[in-house]
Design a protein around this motif. Structure first.
Motif, PDB file in Angstrom:
ATOM      1  N   LEU A  59       0.987  -0.902  -0.013  1.00 58.17           N
ATOM      2  CA  LEU A  59      -0.526  -0.100   0.264  1.00 58.17           C
ATOM      3  C   LEU A  59       1.114   1.121  -0.177  1.00 58.17           C
ATOM      4  CD1 LEU A  59      -2.841  -0.806   2.482  1.00 58.17           C
ATOM      5  CD2 LEU A  59      -2.871  -0.788  -0.223  1.00 58.17           C
ATOM      6  N   ARG A  65      -3.873   3.877   0.927  1.00 60.13           N
ATOM      7  CA  ARG A  65      -4.297   3.404   2.485  1.00 60.13           C
ATOM      8  C   ARG A  65      -5.383   3.131   2.265  1.00 60.13           C
ATOM      9  NH1 ARG A  65      -2.780   9.249   5.221  1.00 60.13           N
ATOM     10  NH2 ARG A  65      -3.206   7.997   7.266  1.00 60.13           N
ATOM     11  N   THR A  66      -5.984   2.454   3.422  1.00 60.76           N
ATOM     12  CA  THR A  66      -7.034   1.873   4.037  1.00 60.76           C
ATOM     13  C   THR A  66      -7.781   2.608   5.701  1.00 60.76           C
ATOM     14  OG1 THR A  66      -6.302  -0.335   5.099  1.00 60.76           O
ATOM     15  CG2 THR A  66      -6.905  -0.423   2.944  1.00 60.76           C
TER      16      THR A  66
END
Length: 88
Positions: A59, A65-66
């Motif tokens: 990522l 980004r989560t």
């Protein structure tokens, strides 16, 4: 190292990683000289580590980004500014 993995994503990574580790351990107990369970164990261990540290190198390389709730001013950024510019 900034966190780029959200809470639910981290929980899923840890859960799936532990399931993969359990599967590969059981498979290696029956057939110790096969390579696929070892590969699954290594990948599962990486997923558990990513979930615990909440940092995913892939990522980071993709610039994604989560943890969307942290995009507008994170706690880490606030801590860094106070650490570099202490109040008088």
């Amino acid at each position: 190292m900034r966190k780029n993995v959200g809470t639910w994503d981290a929980i899923m990574r840890i859960t799936i990683g532990l399931v993969g580790l359990a599967w590969s351990t059981a498979r290696m107990a029956r057939h110790p000289y096969r390579g696929f369970p070892i590969l699954v164990a290594m990948l599962s261990g990486m997923k558990v580590a990513e979930g615990i540290t909440r940092f995913c190198p892939m990522l980071h390389l993709l610039g994604a980004r989560t943890n969307h709730s942290d995009q507008h001013g994170t706690i880490d950024e606030a801590e860094e500014t106070t650490a570099h510019h202490p109040a008088h």
